[in-house]
Design a protein around this motif. Sequence first.
Motif, PDB file in Angstrom:
ATOM      1  N   VAL A  49       0.859  -1.177   0.000  1.00 29.81           N
ATOM      2  CA  VAL A  49       0.000   0.000   0.000  1.00 29.81           C
ATOM      3  C   VAL A  49       0.901   1.235   0.000  1.00 29.81           C
ATOM      4  O   VAL A  49       1.823   1.330   0.817  1.00 29.81           O
ATOM      5  CB  VAL A  49      -0.922   0.010   1.243  1.00 29.81           C
ATOM      6  N   HIS A  50       0.639   2.142  -0.919  1.00 29.79           N
ATOM      7  CA  HIS A  50       1.442   3.355  -1.039  1.00 29.79           C
ATOM      8  C   HIS A  50       1.392   4.157   0.259  1.00 29.79           C
ATOM      9  O   HIS A  50       0.362   4.208   0.934  1.00 29.79           O
ATOM     10  CB  HIS A  50       0.934   4.203  -2.206  1.00 29.79           C
ATOM     11  N   LYS A  51       2.500   4.791   0.587  1.00 28.95           N
ATOM     12  CA  LYS A  51       2.612   5.532   1.850  1.00 28.95           C
ATOM     13  C   LYS A  51       1.558   6.622   2.002  1.00 28.95           C
ATOM     14  O   LYS A  51       1.175   6.957   3.119  1.00 28.95           O
ATOM     15  CB  LYS A  51       4.008   6.128   2.001  1.00 28.95           C
ATOM     16  N   SER A  52       1.031   7.145   0.903  1.00 26.92           N
ATOM     17  CA  SER A  52       0.010   8.192   0.989  1.00 26.92           C
ATOM     18  C   SER A  52      -1.324   7.655   1.490  1.00 26.92           C
ATOM     19  O   SER A  52      -2.182   8.421   1.917  1.00 26.92           O
ATOM     20  CB  SER A  52      -0.187   8.862  -0.368  1.00 26.92           C
ATOM     21  N   LEU A  53      -1.508   6.326   1.455  1.00 21.78           N
ATOM     22  CA  LEU A  53      -2.775   5.715   1.882  1.00 21.78           C
ATOM     23  C   LEU A  53      -2.654   4.877   3.146  1.00 21.78           C
ATOM     24  O   LEU A  53      -3.657   4.326   3.609  1.00 21.78           O
ATOM     25  CB  LEU A  53      -3.339   4.834   0.759  1.00 21.78           C
ATOM     26  N   VAL A  54      -1.478   4.765   3.705  1.00 21.27           N
ATOM     27  CA  VAL A  54      -1.276   3.883   4.869  1.00 21.27           C
ATOM     28  C   VAL A  54      -2.209   4.244   6.012  1.00 21.27           C
ATOM     29  O   VAL A  54      -2.777   3.367   6.668  1.00 21.27           O
ATOM     30  CB  VAL A  54       0.210   3.906   5.306  1.00 21.27           C
ATOM     31  N   ASN A  55      -2.436   5.523   6.246  1.00 20.97           N
ATOM     32  CA  ASN A  55      -3.312   5.930   7.351  1.00 20.97           C
ATOM     33  C   ASN A  55      -4.785   5.650   7.064  1.00 20.97           C
ATOM     34  O   ASN A  55      -5.601   5.715   7.978  1.00 20.97           O
ATOM     35  CB  ASN A  55      -3.117   7.417   7.663  1.00 20.97           C
ATOM     36  N   ASN A  56      -5.133   5.344   5.826  1.00 21.41           N
ATOM     37  CA  ASN A  56      -6.519   5.045   5.465  1.00 21.41           C
ATOM     38  C   ASN A  56      -6.829   3.550   5.554  1.00 21.41           C
ATOM     39  O   ASN A  56      -7.973   3.151   5.364  1.00 21.41           O
ATOM     40  CB  ASN A  56      -6.828   5.533   4.051  1.00 21.41           C
ATOM     41  N   VAL A  57      -5.824   2.726   5.808  1.00 20.33           N
ATOM     42  CA  VAL A  57      -6.034   1.276   5.898  1.00 20.33           C
ATOM     43  C   VAL A  57      -6.741   0.976   7.217  1.00 20.33           C
ATOM     44  O   VAL A  57      -6.239   1.294   8.297  1.00 20.33           O
ATOM     45  CB  VAL A  57      -4.709   0.509   5.801  1.00 20.33           C
ATOM     46  N   VAL A  58      -7.912   0.373   7.104  1.00 21.98           N
ATOM     47  CA  VAL A  58      -8.702   0.018   8.276  1.00 21.98           C
ATOM     48  C   VAL A  58      -8.333  -1.381   8.752  1.00 21.98           C
ATOM     49  O   VAL A  58      -8.191  -1.628   9.946  1.00 21.98           O
ATOM     50  CB  VAL A  58     -10.213   0.084   7.951  1.00 21.98           C
ATOM     51  N   LYS A  59      -8.151  -2.305   7.794  1.00 23.33           N
ATOM     52  CA  LYS A  59      -7.931  -3.698   8.158  1.00 23.33           C
ATOM     53  C   LYS A  59      -7.236  -4.416   7.008  1.00 23.33           C
ATOM     54  O   LYS A  59      -7.543  -4.171   5.847  1.00 23.33           O
ATOM     55  CB  LYS A  59      -9.287  -4.335   8.425  1.00 23.33           C
ATOM     56  N   VAL A  60      -6.315  -5.307   7.342  1.00 24.65           N
ATOM     57  CA  VAL A  60      -5.696  -6.207   6.369  1.00 24.65           C
ATOM     58  C   VAL A  60      -5.743  -7.582   6.997  1.00 24.65           C
ATOM     59  O   VAL A  60      -5.280  -7.784   8.122  1.00 24.65           O
ATOM     60  CB  VAL A  60      -4.233  -5.833   6.064  1.00 24.65           C
ATOM     61  N   GLU A  61      -6.315  -8.524   6.262  1.00 24.12           N
ATOM     62  CA  GLU A  61      -6.496  -9.861   6.836  1.00 24.12           C
ATOM     63  C   GLU A  61      -6.486 -10.907   5.724  1.00 24.12           C
ATOM     64  O   GLU A  61      -6.844 -10.621   4.591  1.00 24.12           O
ATOM     65  CB  GLU A  61      -7.826  -9.905   7.587  1.00 24.12           C
ATOM     66  N   SER A  62      -6.105 -12.117   6.075  1.00 25.77           N
ATOM     67  CA  SER A  62      -6.150 -13.209   5.103  1.00 25.77           C
ATOM     68  C   SER A  62      -7.247 -14.196   5.498  1.00 25.77           C
ATOM     69  O   SER A  62      -7.497 -14.417   6.675  1.00 25.77           O
ATOM     70  CB  SER A  62      -4.802 -13.921   5.037  1.00 25.77           C
TER      71      SER A  62
END
Length: 195
Positions: free
Chosen positions: A111-124
């Motif tokens: 995920v590009h650094k400009s969007l890192v703060n917008n990531v709510v959840k990452v899961e497999s």
Amino acid sequence: MIIQPLVPGGPAIPGSGSGYGNGGARGVKNLRQRFRCQPRRLDLATYNARTLRTDGKVIELEEVVSKLRWDIIGLSEVRREGEDSIILESGNLFYYREGDQQSQGGVGFIVHKSLVNNVVKVESVSSRVAYLILRITKRYSLKVIQVYAPTSAHPDEDVEVLYEDISKAIHASNTYYNIVMGDFNAKLGERTGSE
């Protein structure tokens, strides 16, 4: 005779209003033009990495993608051990999940650094399906599902399990937008036999 007061944006008061048109709506301003509001374009990509087992390979990948315009890259065949989210030196977020067999297969995201703060959840969901939820606005969110499908050499049961995993990812969290992407190992060509 009825005399109406002068309205900002009308032709009688120069320099007021949006200045576009001939005063048509008498005072209605085009806020999009005034504030230059345009929807942000989101650039998604998917990449079969073949291997990102070492940190050197991750750095190599970042050097290559630095020449491209991208926001989220879904990764297949990551081949790293374990499952983790890492903020790289560049500020980009790197998430990965290993495959069923050690150092084989696996999925992930950058995920590009400009969007890192917008990531709510990452899961497999499994070693072949992972998803990322990104907050777009206060009201809307986007789910990106990365898939690494089995090849035609695998039994049909493996493909059915993959479809169930994709369904689980879609229904795992409610988002306004859903995108399913990845390496589906599709084969092109003419039908053979009873296909």
